[in-house]
Design an enzyme around this catalytic site. Sequence first.
Site, short mmCIF file in Angstrom:
data_model
loop_
_atom_site.label_atom_id
_atom_site.label_comp_id
_atom_site.label_asym_id
_atom_site.label_seq_id
_atom_site.Cartn_x
_atom_site.Cartn_y
_atom_site.Cartn_z
N SER A 184 0.52 -1.35 0.20
CA SER A 184 0.25 -0.29 -0.43
C SER A 184 1.21 1.14 -0.21
O SER A 184 1.12 1.68 0.97
CB SER A 184 -0.92 0.10 1.47
OG SER A 184 -1.27 1.15 1.19
N HIS B 49 -1.52 -1.51 -4.23
CA HIS B 49 -2.37 -1.47 -3.55
C HIS B 49 -2.51 0.63 -3.17
O HIS B 49 -1.75 1.16 -2.62
CB HIS B 49 -2.71 -1.84 -2.10
CG HIS B 49 -3.98 -1.59 -1.70
ND1 HIS B 49 -5.34 -2.06 -1.50
CD2 HIS B 49 -3.74 -0.48 -0.04
CE1 HIS B 49 -6.12 -1.81 -1.11
NE2 HIS B 49 -5.91 -0.85 -0.30
N ASP C 252 -4.62 3.44 -2.02
CA ASP C 252 -5.70 4.34 -1.01
C ASP C 252 -6.20 5.55 -1.40
O ASP C 252 -5.28 6.62 -1.15
CB ASP C 252 -5.54 4.53 0.86
CG ASP C 252 -5.06 2.60 1.27
OD1 ASP C 252 -6.17 1.51 0.82
OD2 ASP C 252 -3.55 1.92 1.00
N HIS D 219 -8.10 1.07 -3.81
CA HIS D 219 -9.66 1.27 -2.68
C HIS D 219 -10.20 2.74 -2.39
O HIS D 219 -9.13 3.24 -2.07
CB HIS D 219 -8.50 0.88 -1.90
CG HIS D 219 -9.08 0.63 -0.37
ND1 HIS D 219 -8.70 0.21 1.15
CD2 HIS D 219 -10.27 0.84 -0.45
CE1 HIS D 219 -9.58 0.17 1.64
NE2 HIS D 219 -10.55 0.08 1.02
N MET E 98 -12.19 4.51 -0.39
CA MET E 98 -12.84 4.63 0.81
C MET E 98 -13.25 6.66 0.65
O MET E 98 -12.68 7.37 1.44
CB MET E 98 -11.50 4.57 2.10
CG MET E 98 -10.67 3.80 2.57
SD MET E 98 -9.40 3.26 2.82
CE MET E 98 -9.17 3.31 1.82
N MET F 54 -11.38 -5.17 5.67
CA MET F 54 -10.50 -4.85 6.46
C MET F 54 -9.98 -4.93 8.08
O MET F 54 -11.35 -5.15 8.55
CB MET F 54 -11.27 -2.99 6.38
CG MET F 54 -11.16 -1.88 5.58
SD MET F 54 -9.73 -2.05 4.79
CE MET F 54 -8.91 -1.84 6.17
N GLY G 55 -9.03 4.41 7.42
CA GLY G 55 -8.12 6.50 7.42
C GLY G 55 -6.93 6.40 6.96
O GLY G 55 -6.59 7.14 7.35
N PHE G 56 -6.24 4.86 7.97
CA PHE G 56 -4.36 5.77 8.56
C PHE G 56 -4.04 3.80 8.03
O PHE G 56 -4.54 3.27 8.97
CB PHE G 56 -4.53 5.74 10.11
CG PHE G 56 -5.77 7.40 10.03
CD1 PHE G 56 -4.93 8.87 10.34
CD2 PHE G 56 -6.37 7.32 10.37
CE1 PHE G 56 -5.59 9.76 9.88
CE2 PHE G 56 -7.42 8.10 10.88
CZ PHE G 56 -7.21 9.84 10.55
N GLY H 196 -0.74 2.46 9.49
CA GLY H 196 -0.16 1.60 11.07
C GLY H 196 -0.93 1.82 11.94
O GLY H 196 0.07 1.74 13.54
N ASP I 98 -6.38 -6.13 5.09
CA ASP I 98 -5.95 -4.63 4.43
C ASP I 98 -6.10 -4.37 5.82
O ASP I 98 -6.47 -4.22 6.33
CB ASP I 98 -6.92 -4.37 3.72
CG ASP I 98 -5.70 -2.49 3.82
OD1 ASP I 98 -4.84 -2.78 3.71
OD2 ASP I 98 -6.98 -1.76 3.16
N GLY I 99 -4.61 -3.78 6.13
CA GLY I 99 -4.78 -3.26 8.01
C GLY I 99 -3.81 -3.98 8.96
O GLY I 99 -4.30 -5.61 9.46
N SER J 115 3.23 0.11 6.26
CA SER J 115 4.06 0.30 7.39
C SER J 115 4.73 -0.51 6.90
O SER J 115 6.20 -0.51 7.28
CB SER J 115 3.62 1.08 8.46
OG SER J 115 2.41 0.01 8.78
C1 DX5 Z 1 -5.92 1.89 5.85
C2 DX5 Z 1 -6.00 1.51 4.29
C3 DX5 Z 1 -4.33 0.51 4.29
C4 DX5 Z 1 -3.26 1.22 4.91
C5 DX5 Z 1 -3.12 -0.63 5.60
O1 DX5 Z 1 -7.17 2.09 5.71
O2 DX5 Z 1 -6.48 0.58 3.90
O3 DX5 Z 1 -4.27 -0.25 2.33
O4 DX5 Z 1 -1.87 1.34 4.10
O5 DX5 Z 1 -1.65 -0.02 6.41
P1 DX5 Z 1 -0.63 -0.59 7.15
O6 DX5 Z 1 -0.28 -1.80 5.85
O7 DX5 Z 1 -0.12 0.25 7.87
O8 DX5 Z 1 -1.74 -1.68 8.05
ZN ZN Z 2 -6.50 -0.03 1.54
#
Ligand code: DX5
Ligand code: ZN
Length: 222
Positions: free
Chosen positions: A9, A34, A36, A67, A69, A138, A143-144, A146, A176-177, A199
């Site tokens: 990602s 990927h 976001d 993706h 969102m 998910m 949203g973020f 890490g 994802d996540g 991350s």
């Molecule tokens: C979060 C994203 C993810 C994100 C995952 O809302 O959809 O794709 O980049 O990040 P990590 O792998 O750091 O959890």
């Molecule tokens: Zn994602």
Amino acid sequence: MNIVRIAPSILSADFARLGEQVREAENAGADVIHVDVMDGHFVPNITIGPLVVAAVRTVTSLPLDVHLMIENPGRYVSAFAEAGADILTVHPEATSHLHRVLQQIHSLGARAGVALNPATPESVLQYVLSDLDLVLVMTVNPGFGGQKLIPEVFAKMRAVREMLDRSRPSAWLSVDGGIDGVTAPQAIAHGADTLVAGSAIYSAPEGVAAAILALRGAVAGA
Ligand code: DX5
Ligand code: ZN
């Protein structure tokens, strides 16, 4: 599980040298990129739009899994398809017309994915199974990057796997996540075949290539 796809990602990449970071992932054997996209409404963060997807398209031949969102994804799927998205993944929580959006995505020549927030049950997939090319489970609230993986979601992943095996075996099951060397084998054990990792790849002190290799190693025996 035979094939495990790795989907870095770019959310955690260095945006000042995005092209280079995407190429690094491709050269290290990533299977998918990927991307976001966040609108500040559906999720409390704002990231990128079709212009950046078009720029990424010029530096890689890997499939781009975009993706979305964003609220009302149907308004934007054509812009992202024109920008070069291969897979467009939308959230059922963000549209009243999931079936229509999936049809729209296919009519644009892209593959269609559905992403489920941690609290969204898999039953939302039941009547759109034949339109699914990918399900993105998910394991954090979107949203973020890490964040820490929510292990309760693994039960849902297993249920989605069973649905897909029964009715749509060609669809990918992506997680994802919070995916890293510890959680990746757990996700695979619960039926995932595609690992989205931000991350763990782009913030890894050992660098992108070594991080991708390490993830592959972590799931090799899973
Ligand atoms: C979060 C994203 C993810 C994100 C995952 O809302 O959809 O794709 O980049 O990040 P990590 O792998 O750091 O959890
Ligand atoms: Zn994602």
